[in-house]
Design a protein around this motif. Structure first.
Motif, PDB file in Angstrom:
ATOM      1  N   ILE A 143       0.851  -1.184   0.000  1.00  0.00           N
ATOM      2  CA  ILE A 143       0.000   0.000   0.000  1.00  0.00           C
ATOM      3  C   ILE A 143       0.887   1.235   0.000  1.00  0.00           C
ATOM      4  O   ILE A 143       1.776   1.373   0.854  1.00  0.00           O
ATOM      5  N   LEU A 144       0.653   2.130  -0.980  1.00  0.00           N
ATOM      6  CA  LEU A 144       1.318   3.425  -1.007  1.00  0.00           C
ATOM      7  C   LEU A 144       0.458   4.437  -0.256  1.00  0.00           C
ATOM      8  O   LEU A 144      -0.731   4.592  -0.559  1.00  0.00           O
ATOM      9  N   SER A 145       1.052   5.143   0.710  1.00  0.00           N
ATOM     10  CA  SER A 145       0.346   6.144   1.513  1.00  0.00           C
ATOM     11  C   SER A 145       1.079   7.468   1.369  1.00  0.00           C
ATOM     12  O   SER A 145       2.296   7.540   1.591  1.00  0.00           O
ATOM     13  N   LEU A 146       0.336   8.506   1.013  1.00  0.00           N
ATOM     14  CA  LEU A 146       0.903   9.835   0.791  1.00  0.00           C
ATOM     15  C   LEU A 146       0.466  10.760   1.918  1.00  0.00           C
ATOM     16  O   LEU A 146      -0.724  10.879   2.216  1.00  0.00           O
ATOM     17  N   THR A 147       1.446  11.368   2.547  1.00  0.00           N
ATOM     18  CA  THR A 147       1.180  12.403   3.535  1.00  0.00           C
ATOM     19  C   THR A 147       1.664  13.748   2.977  1.00  0.00           C
ATOM     20  O   THR A 147       1.954  13.881   1.792  1.00  0.00           O
ATOM     21  N   ARG A 148       1.730  14.726   3.850  1.00  0.00           N
ATOM     22  CA  ARG A 148       2.102  16.066   3.384  1.00  0.00           C
ATOM     23  C   ARG A 148       3.517  16.105   2.824  1.00  0.00           C
ATOM     24  O   ARG A 148       3.778  16.763   1.806  1.00  0.00           O
ATOM     25  N   SER A 149       4.444  15.374   3.416  1.00  0.00           N
ATOM     26  CA  SER A 149       5.851  15.480   3.019  1.00  0.00           C
ATOM     27  C   SER A 149       6.517  14.139   2.772  1.00  0.00           C
ATOM     28  O   SER A 149       7.717  14.104   2.498  1.00  0.00           O
ATOM     29  N   THR A 150       5.814  13.012   2.863  1.00  0.00           N
ATOM     30  CA  THR A 150       6.435  11.696   2.707  1.00  0.00           C
ATOM     31  C   THR A 150       5.551  10.801   1.853  1.00  0.00           C
ATOM     32  O   THR A 150       4.337  11.006   1.738  1.00  0.00           O
ATOM     33  N   LEU A 151       6.202   9.798   1.275  1.00  0.00           N
ATOM     34  CA  LEU A 151       5.531   8.708   0.568  1.00  0.00           C
ATOM     35  C   LEU A 151       5.979   7.416   1.221  1.00  0.00           C
ATOM     36  O   LEU A 151       7.169   7.086   1.221  1.00  0.00           O
ATOM     37  N   ASN A 152       5.019   6.679   1.756  1.00  0.00           N
ATOM     38  CA  ASN A 152       5.320   5.452   2.484  1.00  0.00           C
ATOM     39  C   ASN A 152       4.751   4.260   1.739  1.00  0.00           C
ATOM     40  O   ASN A 152       3.638   4.329   1.201  1.00  0.00           O
ATOM     41  N   CYS A 153       5.515   3.185   1.688  1.00  0.00           N
ATOM     42  CA  CYS A 153       5.062   1.909   1.128  1.00  0.00           C
ATOM     43  C   CYS A 153       5.147   0.864   2.214  1.00  0.00           C
ATOM     44  O   CYS A 153       6.207   0.684   2.832  1.00  0.00           O
ATOM     45  N   SER A 154       4.039   0.187   2.468  1.00  0.00           N
ATOM     46  CA  SER A 154       3.973  -0.831   3.519  1.00  0.00           C
ATOM     47  C   SER A 154       3.367  -2.086   2.941  1.00  0.00           C
ATOM     48  O   SER A 154       2.529  -2.036   2.029  1.00  0.00           O
ATOM     49  N   LEU A 155       3.830  -3.229   3.448  1.00  0.00           N
ATOM     50  CA  LEU A 155       3.191  -4.482   3.096  1.00  0.00           C
ATOM     51  C   LEU A 155       1.783  -4.513   3.665  1.00  0.00           C
ATOM     52  O   LEU A 155       1.458  -3.782   4.609  1.00  0.00           O
ATOM     53  N   ARG A 156       0.963  -5.357   3.096  1.00  0.00           N
ATOM     54  CA  ARG A 156      -0.403  -5.466   3.608  1.00  0.00           C
ATOM     55  C   ARG A 156      -0.425  -6.038   5.015  1.00  0.00           C
ATOM     56  O   ARG A 156      -1.427  -5.910   5.710  1.00  0.00           O
ATOM     57  N   ARG A 157       0.648  -6.683   5.406  1.00  0.00           N
ATOM     58  CA  ARG A 157       0.738  -7.171   6.789  1.00  0.00           C
ATOM     59  C   ARG A 157       1.115  -6.062   7.766  1.00  0.00           C
ATOM     60  O   ARG A 157       1.066  -6.275   8.962  1.00  0.00           O
ATOM     61  N   GLY A 158       1.547  -4.900   7.241  1.00  0.00           N
ATOM     62  CA  GLY A 158       1.864  -3.769   8.103  1.00  0.00           C
ATOM     63  C   GLY A 158       3.320  -3.410   8.154  1.00  0.00           C
ATOM     64  O   GLY A 158       3.670  -2.334   8.655  1.00  0.00           O
ATOM     65  N   LEU A 159       4.231  -4.262   7.654  1.00  0.00           N
ATOM     66  CA  LEU A 159       5.658  -3.966   7.705  1.00  0.00           C
ATOM     67  C   LEU A 159       5.993  -2.888   6.677  1.00  0.00           C
ATOM     68  O   LEU A 159       5.500  -2.917   5.551  1.00  0.00           O
TER      69      LEU A 159
END
Length: 1201
Positions: A143-159
């Motif tokens: 899952i790609l998650s976009l915040t104000r200043s970062t782009l985060n990629c996490s596994l569906r398990r949460g890691l």
């Protein structure tokens, strides 16, 4: 937009505009909205739950706007949950996954996944400590998650996979995937970033005008970006250059969406220095880039989405908690058909719609997630990807403390983390003792000849010792054993039966290698026909039988010949190349080297245990029966995913075609026989599902409610007209392929708990696993029950069984009744026979024996009594039974019973076969299947009913158990007139036995003969009558001259060296042109040989060579002798010997990371040679047969010298 998650009254402008408006303008805005809106409770405050339903009751709405009550029933409130952190933060982003997951992000930087319609919490993790989640995109990795200043990629398990930051990421707002590995990000800034998520590097930065980008959408031609100034800019996906600008609203933009050629926006307008919600949706035609007539609505729009399963439906959502579906093609004003969302006074901050448009998700500022659904069986995705769950803890078997019968070995061993066990003796108290070898016979020592310190001797006759075998006598005597049950030692071992003789044509044929390899091996001795066989001297050649089965299916063969893609290791392309070679050969053998090479590179095949090493393939412990059935299931799924295309399926057209066929059937049946009720197609799919569900609910009360159900069905028939039933059909996209068209069968699986709750799931399958009923009736001295093959297939298609499943109502695992309903009948019926346990083998043997007894005129009663005495009831405890003297039957007893059964030899009587040659399958309107066995010369109507199909037996695949020569798998195929006319030049049909490169004509009854001793069925195929007439069988060669000019080099341009000159237009290959060809090879494994007793060397297996360099030279023109192809071929397999002294290839030349050569793929080089061959050029070179065989191409005597 950034206004998601902001706690503000309805009608306020987005947060982007609030910072630019003065306090006076905000006060004017509050005065304009009135006091009613401003007197709402603060966000998160609880109000009377009965207020919202009563305020928006259907009866009240129906009094003002007719038809509103009916529209409210389209979507119903399914569930509402308080999300993680909902007591403090609002829901800021929602998105549906390709799996059955719904992802939620809140303004506190937290992401939570929910599984299924029941909103079970799947996983929950923190992305950022202070910034809110502004957008999420599911990808293959996670899952790609976009915040104000970062782009985060996490596994569906949460890691967490990565967390990307950049100085240019200051006010990020939106993102969109431009390719599977690249993402485009924008925000309230003048920089747009394109990021490679695999290499974690910025591809480029693009300057955009103020005020930046707030929303991204994509179409076939443009990337559309909306901003806070009310404009929508259309960018070129390749250059990111603004091509068009649409000035939608003079205030700001709240949302927009596009479908096909339409782009629709909603937003705010500035009127008299005030920001007001614009109740007109702006519509633009993307073809001419002009505005169309706006759509007037009756509520304040904040979100909008196209309902993509329709071509003209649009869903509008207001911030106050109402949503509405409108028609974009309607010229009349939109009626009020709003449905409320019970937000308890909070505001809608996010919205998303599932892929199937069955489920809607709303997030509000109070931290609640609301789910709405439509239809009887809503789903998130049509074909969801499997969801990974945590491993369940295996429960230990319960054993009472006073139980003296259960062995302690059922309890798994628990090893201590620290220290040693009591059984771990110290070294000074233990001694290693080896088994004492058996003394060598004096006769062997007397006749032994010694050469190079190795002794050779012939085993004396009658010794009972095999080669490389030393027997050990192990005492198996047990006290209390019955007399007469001891079995003496056999000199050949108990695994072999000396009376089982496998015919020579079924035995595994090993290749005999000489100094010339296989050049002097006589393949024509094993194949007298013009059909091509497949060699066995390559790894994973166990699938040769199934390759032959797929090849002789004419629609599948043509579809794969016409398939060509750019994927390097595509099994569909490699099957097409292999089928082309089988078409071109006349009686010669072929190698599936390239196909098996691509097959070994697929990770799913290795994970399923389908890729075998050379040592594993030669071992007898490999279960070929299970392996070939798993391979068939895998190859069908793989070809479907590679060759599948998303096609718009118009169900209404199908209904019309079915109605037309039905009219023709009725017209044709008037002259022959009266029409039956079974041939009437269903009028409506929705009506069909309704009846099926109703029947499932009343199944327990059949005796009481049959009459009432019939009356309800009659009312339904009268209330629904044919025109209305056609209008109920929907258009949708489905992934269709030649596999789904030929083998695809859609089933509805229903799980019913004993509490009454039902769960239904639609699934597609290509293979049917046969489930055999128990042929032993309860009671003693009763003969076994005879079942026909059609009854077994019917039992397998509509199997009802008890299974353990999770019940949401009971909130625990409960026994469920599982039932299946068939929705369509495939053109090819593929059946997996199973045969992996003793019960299946016993069932086949009993049915064959019952057929023989039925045909005998005398002694039938004696034989029945003999069998009935051997058939007690099966023990309910099975292998776990520890009861002494149990009078019930166990699997250990079944082995001796099967061995004692008299052998049935169908060769003596061709009528003693259990598998029929013709099947008639009837699919009822309620999904029930009726199957009949028909003789071969039975009458078949000229115009078949869509719900009735006639199948002919096409192929059977059998497992040959031969302890002497090795186990193998063979196929028996019915070859039709098309292949005979193409290969043999005659018009006839014939059954053939395909045993790798050995092809033998056989009688038809031999194809259905399985004596279960040495020949066991694996897979059976039934093909629809005249299937060739239903498909396009025209072969269109997809290879063009562009393959000679395509640059498929794997090495970067700065490092590679070009050693050839590309052909120009005047040098295009023509017929009779001369081309010089040379090839170099590398070795993947060394040659295996053995030293005989006389000192000579015998080749067991030659070295495995693969093409590493292909060179083609001009044979005419000004540049004669100049190469125009000089390809080095990359390989992913380990090279044992580069043969540098002969090939000139050095280590590193075939590695794309360090090579300086023109390195390309084997598929690219094959296409070039294939085009030259089909152009009719004349090749000159040495060993052309070997060079073309390595690339699965064909060089005839006329085209090579």
């Amino acid at each position: 937009m950034d206004y998601r998650g902001m706690r503000m009254p309805h009608g306020f402008p987005p947060p982007q505009m609030q910072g630019r408006m003065g306090e006076g303008m905000m006060n004017q805005q509050r005065d304009m909205m009135g006091g009613n809106m401003m007197n709402q409770p603060p966000p998160g405050a609880m109000i009377n739950p009965q207020m919202m339903p009563e305020h928006f009751s259907p009866n009240q709405l129906d009094g003002y706007f007719p038809g509103a009550a009916q529209a409210l029933t389209e979507y119903h409130d399914l569930t509402s949950v308080l999300v993680d952190g909902g007591d403090r933060f609002s829901v800021s982003a929602l998105t549906f996954d390709k799996q059955d997951l719904l992802w939620m992000g809140n303004s506190g930087g937290h992401v939570t996944g929910y599984y299924g319609l029941e909103m079970q919490k799947y996983t929950s993790f923190k992305v950022h400590m202070t910034e809110d989640i502004r957008q999420m995109i599911p990808i293959q990795r996670g899952i790609l998650s976009l915040t104000r200043s970062t782009l985060n990629c996490s596994l569906r398990r949460g890691l967490s996979v990565f967390n990307y930051k950049s100085p240019c990421m200051q006010e990020m707002q939106c993102m969109i995937m431009t390719s599977p590995n690249t993402v485009l990000m924008g925000g309230h800034q003048t920089k747009v970033l394109q990021l490679d998520i695999e290499g974690m590097r910025e591809i480029r930065q693009v300057d955009v005008p103020e005020p930046g980008c707030a929303i991204f959408r994509s179409s076939n031609k443009y990337i559309c970006a909306g901003d806070t100034s009310g404009k929508v800019r259309l960018y070129d996906p390749a250059t990111l250059r603004a091509e068009h600008v649409l000035d939608a609203h003079n205030g700001t933009l709240s949302d927009f969406d596009l479908q096909g050629n339409l782009l629709v926006t909603c937003g705010f307008s500035a009127r008299q220095n005030q920001m007001t919600v614009d109740r007109f949706l702006m519509v633009y035609d993307m073809r001419v880039m002009r505005a169309m007539a706006p759509i007037q609505i009756i509520m304040d729009p904040m979100f909008l989405r196209f309902v993509h399963i329709y071509s003209n439906k649009l869903m509008i959502v207001s911030q106050a908690g109402q949503f509405q579906i409108i028609d974009t093609n309607s010229l009349a004003p939109t009626p009020l058909s709003m449905q409320p969302v019970n937000t308890h006074g909070s505001f809608i901050t996010s919205f998303d719609i599932s892929e199937t448009c069955h489920v809607l998700a709303f997030g509000d500022s109070g931290g609640y997630l609301h789910e709405f659904a439509s239809g009887e069986h809503p789903v998130f995705n049509t074909f969801p990807q499997p969801t990974e769950f945590a491993d369940t803890t295996e429960q230990l078997q319960y054993m009472h403390i006073n139980d003296e019968m259960t062995p302690y070995s059922v309890i798994p061993m628990c090893y201590p983390e620290n220290g040693k066990m009591l059984s771990d003796w110290p070294d000074h108290l233990a001694q290693n003792v080896y088994r004492k070898p058996m003394p060598v016979d004096n006769e062997i020592l007397r006749s032994m000849k010694v050469q190079h310190n190795v002794g050779y001797a012939k085993l004396p006759q009658g010794s009972g010792i095999g080669i490389n075998q030393i027997p050990y006598k192990i005492g198996n005597d047990k006290k209390g054993s019955k007399k007469g049950k001891s079995v003496p030692e056999s000199p050949i071992g108990r695994g072999e039966d000396p009376f089982v003789v496998v015919p020579k044509r079924y035995q595994k044929v090993d290749l005999k290698y000489s100094k010339l390899g296989l050049e002097d091996f006589d393949f024509r001795h094993y194949n007298k026909t013009h059909f091509a066989g497949l060699e066995t001297g390559i790894p994973n050649a166990y699938c040769n039988c199934m390759l032959q089965v797929l090849y002789y299916i004419e629609p599948l063969r043509v579809a794969l010949l016409n398939h060509l893609c750019k994927k390097e290791f595509c099994l569909s392309c490699e099957l097409g190349f292999l089928f082309h070679m089988l078409d071109s050969q006349k009686g010669q053998t072929c190698q599936a080297t390239n196909f098996l090479r691509a097959f070994r590179t697929i990770p799913e095949a290795s994970a399923l245990g389908l890729v075998l090493s050379e040592n594993e393939e030669n071992e007898s412990r490999i279960n070929l029966l299970r392996l070939i059935q798993s391979w068939s299931r895998f190859i069908f799924h793989q070809v479907h995913s590679e060759a599948g295309k998303k096609v718009l399926v118009e169900d209404s057209k199908k209904v019309e075609e079915a109605a037309a066929d039905e009219a023709e059937d009725q017209k044709a049946d008037k002259d022959d026989k009266p029409s039956t009720a079974e041939s009437t197609p269903p009028k409506s799919k929705k009506k069909k599902k309704k009846k099926g569900k109703k029947k499932g609910k009343d199944q327990a009360d059949d005796d009481k409610s049959d009459g009432k159900r019939e009356d309800d069905e009659e009312k339904d028939k009268e209330s629904i007209s044919p025109d209305q039933s056609v209008n109920l059909e929907e258009e949708r996209f489905e992934e269709l392929s030649i596999i789904s068209e030929l083998f695809g069968m859609r089933t509805n699986t229903t799980l019913k708990c004993r509490c009454g709750q039902e769960m239904e799931k639609v699934s597609d399958t290509t293979l049917v696993n046969l489930h055999y009923p128990d042929c032993s009736p309860p009671g003693h001295n009763k003969p076994p029950v005879r079942f026909t093959f059609a009854e077994v297939v019917k039992h397998s298609l509509s199997l009802e069984q008890n299974t353990q499943a999770w019940c949401n109502s009971c909130e625990k695992y409960q026994p469920h009744m599982q039932s299946k309903v068939i929705r369509n009948i495939p053109d090819i019926l593929a059946l997996n026979c199973g045969m992996e346990n003793i019960r299946d083998l016993e069932f086949w043997k009993i049915q064959q024996m019952l057929i023989k007894q039925k045909r005998e005129e005398e002694g039938s009663s004696q034989s029945y009594s003999m069998m009935s005495s051997q058939m007690p009831v099966m023990c309910r405890y099975g292998r776990a039974c520890t009861r002494k003297g149990c009078r019930f039957r166990h699997e250990t007893d079944m082995k001796s019973e099967i061995a004692d059964m008299p052998a049935v030899n169908p060769d003596e009587d061709p009528d003693l076969v259990w598998i029929p040659f013709v099947l008639k399958v009837i699919l009822g309107s309620d999904g029930k299947v009726d199957i009949e066995e028909l003789p071969e010369d039975s009458f078949r109507p000229k115009y078949e009913d869509p719900s009735v199909k006639y199948y002919d037996l096409y192929a059977t695949v059998g497992h040959i158990k031969d302890q002497k020569n090795g186990n193998t798998v063979v196929s028996q195929i019915f070859v039709g007139e098309t292949f005979h006319q193409r290969k043999e030049g005659v018009t006839c049909t014939q059954w053939y036995l395909m045993n790798d490169f050995s092809i033998t004509p056989i009688e038809k009854h031999e194809a259905t003969n399985f004596n279960m001793d040495w020949k066991v069925p694996c897979t059976i195929f039934f093909v629809k009558k005249n299937i060739v007439k239903c498909y396009d069988t025209q072969v269109k060669i997809p290879i063009s001259e562009d393959v000679l000019y395509d640059d498929n080099c794997l090495v970067s341009p700065e490092r590679r060296k070009i050693t050839f000159t590309t052909l120009i237009d005047e040098e295009r290959p023509k017929e009779k042109d001369v081309v010089g060809l040379d090839a170099e090879f590398v070795s993947l494994n060394q040659e295996e040989s053995e030293l005989r007793s006389d000192g000579t060397r015998s080749t067991i297996k030659p070295s495995h060579l693969t093409a590493a360099r292909i060179t083609c030279l001009r044979g005419q023109g000004d540049q004669v002798g100049e190469p125009f192809i000089d390809d080095y071929i990359s390989t992913q397999e380990q090279v044992v010997d580069y043969l540098t002294q002969y090939s000139g290839i050095k280590p590193g030349d075939l590695d794309p990371s360090v090579s300086s050569r023109y390195l390309t793929t084997l598929k690219s080089t094959y296409l070039k040679l294939r085009y030259l061959v089909q152009s009719g050029v004349i090749f000159i070179g040495h060993g052309l047969k070997k060079r073309f065989q390595s690339n699965q191409s064909l060089c005839t005597k006329e085209s090579g010298s």
